[in-house]
Design a protein around this motif. Structure first.
Motif, PDB file in Angstrom:
ATOM      1  N   UNK A  83       0.839  -1.198   0.000  1.00 36.67           N
ATOM      2  CA  UNK A  83       0.000   0.000   0.000  1.00 36.67           C
ATOM      3  C   UNK A  83       0.876   1.250   0.000  1.00 36.67           C
ATOM      4  N   UNK A  84       0.445   2.271  -0.749  1.00 37.36           N
ATOM      5  CA  UNK A  84       1.172   3.538  -0.744  1.00 37.36           C
ATOM      6  C   UNK A  84       0.199   4.699  -0.568  1.00 37.36           C
ATOM      7  N   UNK A  85       0.543   5.606   0.334  1.00 32.79           N
ATOM      8  CA  UNK A  85      -0.163   6.873   0.517  1.00 32.79           C
ATOM      9  C   UNK A  85       0.785   7.996   0.117  1.00 32.79           C
ATOM     10  N   UNK A  86       0.313   8.916  -0.703  1.00 27.98           N
ATOM     11  CA  UNK A  86       1.154  10.026  -1.149  1.00 27.98           C
ATOM     12  C   UNK A  86       0.480  11.350  -0.853  1.00 27.98           C
ATOM     13  N   UNK A  87       1.266  12.353  -0.458  1.00 25.08           N
ATOM     14  CA  UNK A  87       0.733  13.673  -0.199  1.00 25.08           C
ATOM     15  C   UNK A  87       0.157  14.303  -1.451  1.00 25.08           C
ATOM     16  N   UNK A  88      -0.946  15.025  -1.317  1.00 21.35           N
ATOM     17  CA  UNK A  88      -1.559  15.679  -2.462  1.00 21.35           C
ATOM     18  C   UNK A  88      -0.579  16.677  -3.065  1.00 21.35           C
ATOM     19  N   UNK A  89      -0.492  16.656  -4.394  1.00 24.02           N
ATOM     20  CA  UNK A  89       0.468  17.504  -5.112  1.00 24.02           C
ATOM     21  C   UNK A  89       1.906  17.264  -4.630  1.00 24.02           C
ATOM     22  N   UNK A  90       2.148  16.058  -4.117  1.00 17.94           N
ATOM     23  CA  UNK A  90       3.468  15.643  -3.647  1.00 17.94           C
ATOM     24  C   UNK A  90       3.962  16.481  -2.468  1.00 17.94           C
ATOM     25  N   UNK A  91       3.030  17.092  -1.732  1.00 20.48           N
ATOM     26  CA  UNK A  91       3.429  17.912  -0.595  1.00 20.48           C
ATOM     27  C   UNK A  91       3.873  17.038   0.569  1.00 20.48           C
ATOM     28  N   UNK A  92       4.624  17.634   1.493  1.00 19.08           N
ATOM     29  CA  UNK A  92       5.087  16.909   2.663  1.00 19.08           C
ATOM     30  C   UNK A  92       3.904  16.454   3.515  1.00 19.08           C
ATOM     31  N   UNK A  93       4.011  15.251   4.034  1.00 14.48           N
ATOM     32  CA  UNK A  93       3.027  14.799   5.010  1.00 14.48           C
ATOM     33  C   UNK A  93       3.681  14.599   6.377  1.00 14.48           C
ATOM     34  N   UNK A  94       5.012  14.632   6.395  1.00  9.13           N
ATOM     35  CA  UNK A  94       5.753  14.562   7.655  1.00  9.13           C
ATOM     36  C   UNK A  94       6.730  15.734   7.717  1.00  9.13           C
ATOM     37  N   UNK A 141      -8.056  18.005   2.093  1.00  7.35           N
ATOM     38  CA  UNK A 141      -7.379  16.741   1.863  1.00  7.35           C
ATOM     39  C   UNK A 141      -5.884  16.858   2.129  1.00  7.35           C
ATOM     40  N   UNK A 142      -5.300  15.758   2.542  1.00 10.12           N
ATOM     41  CA  UNK A 142      -3.852  15.662   2.726  1.00 10.12           C
ATOM     42  C   UNK A 142      -3.250  14.674   1.742  1.00 10.12           C
ATOM     43  N   UNK A 143      -3.949  13.554   1.537  1.00  8.75           N
ATOM     44  CA  UNK A 143      -3.434  12.510   0.664  1.00  8.75           C
ATOM     45  C   UNK A 143      -3.984  12.637  -0.749  1.00  8.75           C
ATOM     46  N   UNK A 144      -3.186  12.200  -1.706  1.00  7.96           N
ATOM     47  CA  UNK A 144      -3.548  12.251  -3.114  1.00  7.96           C
ATOM     48  C   UNK A 144      -4.513  11.112  -3.433  1.00  7.96           C
ATOM     49  N   UNK A 145      -5.769  11.435  -3.708  1.00  9.89           N
ATOM     50  CA  UNK A 145      -6.788  10.448  -4.040  1.00  9.89           C
ATOM     51  C   UNK A 145      -6.879   9.356  -2.966  1.00  9.89           C
ATOM     52  N   UNK A 146      -7.310   8.179  -3.377  1.00 12.63           N
ATOM     53  CA  UNK A 146      -7.318   7.035  -2.471  1.00 12.63           C
ATOM     54  C   UNK A 146      -5.890   6.489  -2.349  1.00 12.63           C
ATOM     55  N   UNK A 147      -5.699   5.676  -1.338  1.00 10.38           N
ATOM     56  CA  UNK A 147      -4.415   4.982  -1.262  1.00 10.38           C
ATOM     57  C   UNK A 147      -4.261   4.094  -2.497  1.00 10.38           C
ATOM     58  N   UNK A 148      -3.027   3.852  -2.905  1.00  6.05           N
ATOM     59  CA  UNK A 148      -2.752   2.935  -4.004  1.00  6.05           C
ATOM     60  C   UNK A 148      -2.327   1.595  -3.416  1.00  6.05           C
ATOM     61  N   UNK A 149      -2.666   0.516  -4.098  1.00  2.49           N
ATOM     62  CA  UNK A 149      -2.313  -0.792  -3.565  1.00  2.49           C
ATOM     63  C   UNK A 149      -2.083  -1.775  -4.695  1.00  2.49           C
ATOM     64  N   UNK A 150      -1.360  -2.824  -4.367  1.00  8.05           N
ATOM     65  CA  UNK A 150      -1.183  -3.941  -5.287  1.00  8.05           C
ATOM     66  C   UNK A 150      -1.212  -5.236  -4.486  1.00  8.05           C
ATOM     67  N   UNK A 151      -1.667  -6.291  -5.129  1.00  9.46           N
ATOM     68  CA  UNK A 151      -1.740  -7.600  -4.486  1.00  9.46           C
ATOM     69  C   UNK A 151      -0.342  -8.200  -4.384  1.00  9.46           C
ATOM     70  N   UNK A 152      -0.107  -8.903  -3.287  1.00  7.20           N
ATOM     71  CA  UNK A 152       1.145  -9.639  -3.109  1.00  7.20           C
ATOM     72  C   UNK A 152       0.759 -11.091  -2.903  1.00  7.20           C
TER      73      UNK A 152
END
Length: 256
Positions: free
Chosen positions: A16-27, A96-107
């Motif tokens: 799973x990946x969470x990214x800041x909206x517009x690539x802004x800092x989240x930390x 909003x803080x995060x860009x859209x929904x979280x992104x994920x891939x199956x493992x």
């Protein structure tokens, strides 16, 4: 238009990946990262998710999770909402803080599970933030190496280490060797679109301006390191490409 349902993993494991909206800092400081870890811990207890790995970067987060007693989307919504509530309160903002929904891939295979955990741990190295994966305090790498007792009870490392040996000390040693291998792992990151060699050379020339590419390996160690670190931050240029264009070994570029 309704959102497309995510594919379910047969193993219940997701990268799973969470990214800041517009690539802004989240930390912005260690307190922010500690808060996110605490939120993740709380949700681990509540939903019984497995936390196999994590890495908190400046503007994005990588997690390797096993689904608990609820759908992974519910767990991720709770985690995301909890951190946004904290962040907006602390920094006196709304929205909003995060860009859209979280992104994920199956493992779904052991091989890819190992690839993802290595990819997650090497994120700070490939970004030029640290020399060794274990030196980044905000990932699960130190826990896997047995060098960080503070999160041992939190990280579900037994399954992955068990793939290397039933003996913990041997498993840690073998995992460490695997985890530090030079690689071209590319998991889930839309910015991992690779440039052609010609495109990469063009971008690298902007950094080594005034010096020929064939002169980089002969530069003083300090100057060479600065150039290599800058080149490693170029999105879309693989490490093997960069090493080939700069005329240095893969291992030298990886270790800087």
């Amino acid at each position: 238009m309704p959102r497309q349902a995510r594919d379910k993993s047969k193993t219940g494991i997701y990268h799973v990946m969470l990214r800041g909206i517009n690539k802004q800092k989240i930390f912005h400081d260690d307190g922010d990262r500690e808060k996110f870890i605490n939120i993740l811990k709380r949700n681990k207890r509540e939903s019984q998710i497995k936390v196999y790995g994590w890495c908190l970067m400046e503007n994005h987060i990588h997690l390797l999770l096993g689904e608990g007693k609820e759908d992974i989307s519910i767990s991720m919504k709770r985690i995301g909402v909890g951190f946004v509530w904290y962040y907006n309160g602390k920094y006196k903002r709304t929205g909003h803080l995060f860009q859209d929904r979280y992104r994920s891939e199956k493992v779904e295979t052991d091989e890819y599970l190992l690839t993802v955990i290595r990819y997650i741990h090497q994120n700070p190295v490939k970004a030029g933030l640290v020399k060794d994966s274990k030196d980044w305090p905000w990932s699960s790498c130190g826990v896997y190496y047995g060098e960080c007792d503070c999160q041992v009870d939190f990280a579900d490392r037994e399954m992955i280490l068990g793939m290397f040996s039933e003996d913990e000390s041997i498993a840690v040693s073998r995992f460490k060797e695997y985890n530090e291998q030079v690689n071209e792992d590319a998991c889930l990151d839309e910015e991992n679109k690779r440039m052609t060699d010609e495109e990469a050379k063009h971008e690298i020339m902007k950094i080594v301006v005034g010096r020929g590419l064939d002169k980089v390996q002969d530069l003083p160690k300090k100057d060479r390191k600065e150039i290599i670190r800058a080149v490693k931050r170029i999105k879309g240029v693989s490490q093997r490409q960069a090493a080939r264009i700069l005329g240095v070994s893969d291992n030298l570029l990886f270790k800087v």
